[in-house]
Design a protein around this motif. Structure first.
Motif, PDB file in Angstrom:
ATOM      1  N   CYS A 154       0.829  -1.214   0.000  1.00 53.89           N
ATOM      2  CA  CYS A 154       0.000   0.000   0.000  1.00 53.89           C
ATOM      3  C   CYS A 154       0.855   1.253   0.000  1.00 53.89           C
ATOM      4  CB  CYS A 154      -0.962   0.001   1.179  1.00 53.89           C
ATOM      5  SG  CYS A 154      -0.170   0.363   2.732  1.00 53.89           S
ATOM      6  N   GLY A 155       2.179   1.100  -0.068  1.00 46.04           N
ATOM      7  CA  GLY A 155       3.043   2.271  -0.173  1.00 46.04           C
ATOM      8  C   GLY A 155       3.569   2.765   1.161  1.00 46.04           C
ATOM      9  N   ALA A 156       3.186   2.132   2.273  1.00 50.03           N
ATOM     10  CA  ALA A 156       3.680   2.581   3.580  1.00 50.03           C
ATOM     11  C   ALA A 156       5.172   2.241   3.717  1.00 50.03           C
ATOM     12  CB  ALA A 156       2.872   1.952   4.706  1.00 50.03           C
ATOM     13  N   HIS A 157       5.594   1.086   3.177  1.00 49.88           N
ATOM     14  CA  HIS A 157       7.022   0.764   3.087  1.00 49.88           C
ATOM     15  C   HIS A 157       7.376   0.856   1.604  1.00 49.88           C
ATOM     16  CE1 HIS A 157       6.905  -1.743   7.060  1.00 49.88           C
ATOM     17  NE2 HIS A 157       6.732  -0.454   7.245  1.00 49.88           N
ATOM     18  N   PHE A 158       7.647   2.094   1.199  1.00 51.52           N
ATOM     19  CA  PHE A 158       7.708   2.418  -0.229  1.00 51.52           C
ATOM     20  C   PHE A 158       8.762   1.611  -0.996  1.00 51.52           C
ATOM     21  CE2 PHE A 158       9.180   5.041  -3.781  1.00 51.52           C
ATOM     22  CZ  PHE A 158       7.993   5.241  -4.448  1.00 51.52           C
ATOM     23  N   PRO A 169       3.775   2.085  -5.526  1.00 52.09           N
ATOM     24  CA  PRO A 169       2.562   2.166  -4.718  1.00 52.09           C
ATOM     25  C   PRO A 169       2.540   3.503  -3.983  1.00 52.09           C
ATOM     26  CG  PRO A 169       4.229   0.809  -3.617  1.00 52.09           C
ATOM     27  CD  PRO A 169       4.883   1.408  -4.824  1.00 52.09           C
ATOM     28  N   GLN A 170       1.381   4.029  -3.668  1.00 50.61           N
ATOM     29  CA  GLN A 170       1.325   5.283  -2.901  1.00 50.61           C
ATOM     30  C   GLN A 170       0.401   5.107  -1.706  1.00 50.61           C
ATOM     31  OE1 GLN A 170       3.311   7.652  -3.331  1.00 50.61           O
ATOM     32  NE2 GLN A 170       3.757   7.989  -5.498  1.00 50.61           N
ATOM     33  N   ASN A 171       0.810   5.745  -0.595  1.00 49.37           N
ATOM     34  CA  ASN A 171       0.058   5.622   0.656  1.00 49.37           C
ATOM     35  C   ASN A 171      -1.093   6.639   0.632  1.00 49.37           C
ATOM     36  OD1 ASN A 171      -0.599   4.839   3.177  1.00 49.37           O
ATOM     37  ND2 ASN A 171       1.338   5.445   4.134  1.00 49.37           N
ATOM     38  N   THR A 172      -2.297   6.150   0.416  1.00 48.85           N
ATOM     39  CA  THR A 172      -3.458   7.022   0.242  1.00 48.85           C
ATOM     40  C   THR A 172      -4.540   6.646   1.255  1.00 48.85           C
ATOM     41  OG1 THR A 172      -4.429   5.443  -1.257  1.00 48.85           O
ATOM     42  CG2 THR A 172      -3.069   7.172  -2.254  1.00 48.85           C
ATOM     43  N   ASP A 173      -5.719   7.280   1.146  1.00 48.10           N
ATOM     44  CA  ASP A 173      -6.822   6.933   2.052  1.00 48.10           C
ATOM     45  C   ASP A 173      -7.479   5.611   1.635  1.00 48.10           C
ATOM     46  OD1 ASP A 173      -7.348   8.897  -0.054  1.00 48.10           O
ATOM     47  OD2 ASP A 173      -9.457   8.639   0.452  1.00 48.10           O
ATOM     48  N   TYR A 174      -7.100   5.060   0.502  1.00 50.15           N
ATOM     49  CA  TYR A 174      -7.667   3.760   0.079  1.00 50.15           C
ATOM     50  C   TYR A 174      -6.562   2.708   0.050  1.00 50.15           C
ATOM     51  CZ  TYR A 174      -6.291   6.427  -4.062  1.00 50.15           C
ATOM     52  OH  TYR A 174      -5.619   7.247  -4.938  1.00 50.15           O
ATOM     53  N   HIS A 175      -5.767   2.660   1.151  1.00 53.08           N
ATOM     54  CA  HIS A 175      -4.570   1.815   1.092  1.00 53.08           C
ATOM     55  C   HIS A 175      -4.828   0.332   0.876  1.00 53.08           C
ATOM     56  CE1 HIS A 175      -4.983   1.396   5.486  1.00 53.08           C
ATOM     57  NE2 HIS A 175      -5.252   2.676   5.445  1.00 53.08           N
ATOM     58  N   PRO A 176      -5.906  -0.281   1.445  1.00 52.40           N
ATOM     59  CA  PRO A 176      -6.051  -1.721   1.132  1.00 52.40           C
ATOM     60  C   PRO A 176      -6.287  -1.964  -0.360  1.00 52.40           C
ATOM     61  CG  PRO A 176      -7.687  -1.026   2.785  1.00 52.40           C
ATOM     62  CD  PRO A 176      -6.990   0.207   2.324  1.00 52.40           C
ATOM     63  N   GLU A 177      -6.992  -1.019  -0.992  1.00 51.06           N
ATOM     64  CA  GLU A 177      -7.264  -1.205  -2.424  1.00 51.06           C
ATOM     65  C   GLU A 177      -6.021  -0.907  -3.255  1.00 51.06           C
ATOM     66  OE1 GLU A 177     -10.930   0.234  -3.979  1.00 51.06           O
ATOM     67  OE2 GLU A 177     -10.698  -1.229  -5.598  1.00 51.06           O
ATOM     68  N   MET A 178      -5.168   0.001  -2.773  1.00 52.82           N
ATOM     69  CA  MET A 178      -3.881   0.212  -3.448  1.00 52.82           C
ATOM     70  C   MET A 178      -3.137  -1.129  -3.472  1.00 52.82           C
ATOM     71  SD  MET A 178      -1.751   2.308  -4.921  1.00 52.82           S
ATOM     72  CE  MET A 178      -2.532   3.893  -4.658  1.00 52.82           C
ATOM     73  N   GLY A 179      -3.187  -1.849  -2.338  1.00 63.48           N
ATOM     74  CA  GLY A 179      -2.532  -3.156  -2.266  1.00 63.48           C
ATOM     75  C   GLY A 179      -3.094  -4.128  -3.286  1.00 63.48           C
ATOM     76  N   VAL A 180      -4.414  -4.189  -3.386  1.00 62.52           N
ATOM     77  CA  VAL A 180      -5.076  -5.076  -4.356  1.00 62.52           C
ATOM     78  C   VAL A 180      -4.613  -4.740  -5.774  1.00 62.52           C
ATOM     79  CG1 VAL A 180      -7.306  -5.468  -5.489  1.00 62.52           C
ATOM     80  CG2 VAL A 180      -7.139  -5.586  -2.989  1.00 62.52           C
ATOM     81  N   ARG A 181      -4.629  -3.457  -6.099  1.00 60.61           N
ATOM     82  CA  ARG A 181      -4.364  -3.026  -7.490  1.00 60.61           C
ATOM     83  C   ARG A 181      -2.888  -3.197  -7.854  1.00 60.61           C
ATOM     84  NH1 ARG A 181      -9.300  -2.480  -9.995  1.00 60.61           N
ATOM     85  NH2 ARG A 181     -10.744  -2.396  -8.266  1.00 60.61           N
ATOM     86  N   ILE A 182      -1.994  -3.010  -6.869  1.00 56.73           N
ATOM     87  CA  ILE A 182      -0.558  -3.209  -7.116  1.00 56.73           C
ATOM     88  C   ILE A 182      -0.271  -4.708  -7.273  1.00 56.73           C
ATOM     89  CG2 ILE A 182       1.712  -3.122  -5.966  1.00 56.73           C
ATOM     90  CD1 ILE A 182       1.132  -0.397  -7.025  1.00 56.73           C
ATOM     91  N   LEU A 183      -0.866  -5.529  -6.402  1.00 57.64           N
ATOM     92  CA  LEU A 183      -0.619  -6.980  -6.468  1.00 57.64           C
ATOM     93  C   LEU A 183      -1.089  -7.554  -7.798  1.00 57.64           C
ATOM     94  CD1 LEU A 183       0.196  -9.702  -5.132  1.00 57.64           C
ATOM     95  CD2 LEU A 183      -2.162  -9.861  -4.292  1.00 57.64           C
ATOM     96  N   VAL A 184      -2.334  -7.254  -8.193  1.00 57.55           N
ATOM     97  CA  VAL A 184      -2.872  -7.841  -9.425  1.00 57.55           C
ATOM     98  C   VAL A 184      -2.082  -7.336 -10.635  1.00 57.55           C
ATOM     99  CG1 VAL A 184      -4.905  -8.154 -10.883  1.00 57.55           C
ATOM    100  CG2 VAL A 184      -5.155  -8.190  -8.393  1.00 57.55           C
ATOM    101  N   SER A 185      -1.658  -6.071 -10.591  1.00 59.37           N
ATOM    102  CA  SER A 185      -0.834  -5.534 -11.686  1.00 59.37           C
ATOM    103  C   SER A 185       0.467  -6.332 -11.813  1.00 59.37           C
ATOM    104  CB  SER A 185      -0.524  -4.056 -11.403  1.00 59.37           C
ATOM    105  OG  SER A 185       0.663  -3.636 -12.021  1.00 59.37           O
TER     106      SER A 185
END
Ligand SMILES: C[S@@+](CC[C@H](N)C(=O)[O-])C[C@H]1O[C@@H](n2cnc3c(N)ncnc32)[C@H](O)[C@@H]1O
Ligand SMILES: [Zn+2]
Length: 373
Positions: A154-158, A169-185
């Motif tokens: 989710c970008g917290a450990h960039f 990845p970027q640490n945003t207000d939608y961090h779990p979804e950032m994780g989903v979108r980075i992983l699937v990518s």
């Protein structure tokens, strides 16, 4: 310590502390993940009748593979640790399933290079990416993947996120979804190197892990089609405006089109396409028997996933309202206001205050602020 899960009896080293089982080889907090795995395997086999072989690539106590063997899969369990291999064998015998599954004591990357499997399940500690290449090389139909390294995702450990996922990845207000979108990518790009296209049919981010099930199509054209779902998210840290753009090359915004600020983040490449096949998820929900320990929770999760608006980022109602200096109201009322204004809106499974909509941040405020004073 004795554990029963999904009708299987396990003996695992460790003790119960305050009613919670603690063991290096068995994590009770992953029971929902495993219940959904078994229901997903059942549903997938109904659709793809030829799917027979299942690799529990990191088996630990053997629990996942044993549950799949009890369900009629031709199972191979694998683990690098001799103690885990012994434990998995003992647990298979304890359930009279020793003839239904074999246990390999190997580095699973080597095993996957040797043999093909219809379904491969990657459930490592931390990032699954060191196993992705061998899995895409040797998996026919369905790749199931858990990632527990949510801080990098989710970008917290960039830096760790950049290293593991070859993405920003970027640490945003939608961090779990950032994780989903980075992983699937990252998985879609790994698959593409083997001319394999991925279609995520069920994906969830639940308490410190992301889990996704990818249906595979072993064709270069399918890999190309999957890559078309990649793109970037441009995010304003001041007003939480975000927009997305498909394509391999980012063209970041210079200033925020909503508030004019210039504290903008670019994340990507991320997966912008759907992460659920809603019909499949509904079928998985119906395949969860009452006897599963997390039946109620797992069905609720599926229901939320089925109804989620298909947008690549969610909002957090409390964070939005805080940003506006307004009190939050009940989520139902808030979503009704959005729907009455003509937008699609749904709760999201990422947390009680999260929701999805096709409205922009300005449109959300205009539609809801009348009820927020
Ligand atoms: C998180 S646990 C697996 C939990 C299990 N799948 C479950 O549902 O309870 C991760 C396991 O992966 C094993 N492991 C780590 N690296 C491995 C490798 N290269 N090959 C095979 N197993 C590995 C570890 O020994 C550990 O038992
Ligand atoms: Zn802004």
């Amino acid at each position: 310590m004795r554990v029963t899960e999904g009708g299987i009896d396990l003996e695992v080293p460790g003790e119960q502390t305050e009613g919670v089982e603690e063991s290096v080889f068995y994590n009770p907090r992953q029971e929902l993940n495993r219940d959904l795995t078994i229901a997903t395997l059942r549903t997938f086999r109904e659709r793809e009748e030829r799917a027979e072989s299942y690799l529990d690539a990191m088996t630990a106590s053997g629990v996942r593979g044993i549950r799949a063997a009890a369900d009629g899969w031709d199972v191979t369990c694998c683990d690098l640790e001799a103690d885990a291999v012994d434990l998995a064998r003992e647990n298979l015998e304890r359930n009279d399933l020793a003839d239904e599954a074999r246990v390999e004591h190997r580095n699973v990357n080597a095993l996957m290079h040797d043999e093909m499997f219809d379904v491969i399940d990657l459930d490592p500690y931390g990032t699954p990416m060191p196993f992705a290449d061998a899995a895409f090389a040797r998996c026919r139909d369905l790749l199931c993947v858990t990632a527990t390294d949510t801080a990098p995702l989710c970008g917290a450990h960039f830096n760790s996120g950049v290293r593991s996922y070859s993405a920003v990845p970027q640490n945003t207000d939608y961090h779990p979804e950032m994780g989903v979108r980075i992983l699937v990518s990252a998985l879609a790009r790994s698959g593409a190197r083997f001319d394999v296209g991925v279609e995520p049919i069920l994906t969830h981010a639940t308490s410190h892990y992301v889990r996704t099930y990818l249906e595979l199509d072993r064709k270069a054209s399918a890999a190309d089609a999957a890559l078309e779902h990649l793109g970037h998210i441009y995010h304003c840290e001041d007003c939480l405006y975000r927009e997305t753009e498909h394509g391999q090359v980012a063209d970041p915004l210079e200033s925020c089109p909503h508030c004019g600020g210039n504290r903008l983040l670019t994340a990507g490449p991320v997966w912008l396409g759907p992460v659920q096949d809603t019909e499949f998820v509904a079928a998985v929900r119906s395949a969860i028997p009452d006897a599963f320990g997390t039946a109620e929770k797992a069905r609720e999760l599926c229901e939320t996933l089925e109804a989620e608006v298909d947008e690549p980022t969610h909002y957090d109602q409390h964070k939005l309202c805080k940003n506006w200096g307004l009190p939050a109201n009940a989520m139902d009322e808030f979503l009704d206001d959005l729907r009455e204004a003509g937008y699609a809106a749904s709760p999201a499974h990422y947390g009680g205050t999260t929701f999805k909509t096709d409205a922009s941040v300005g449109e959300i405020r205009a539609a809801t602020e009348g009820s927020l004073e």
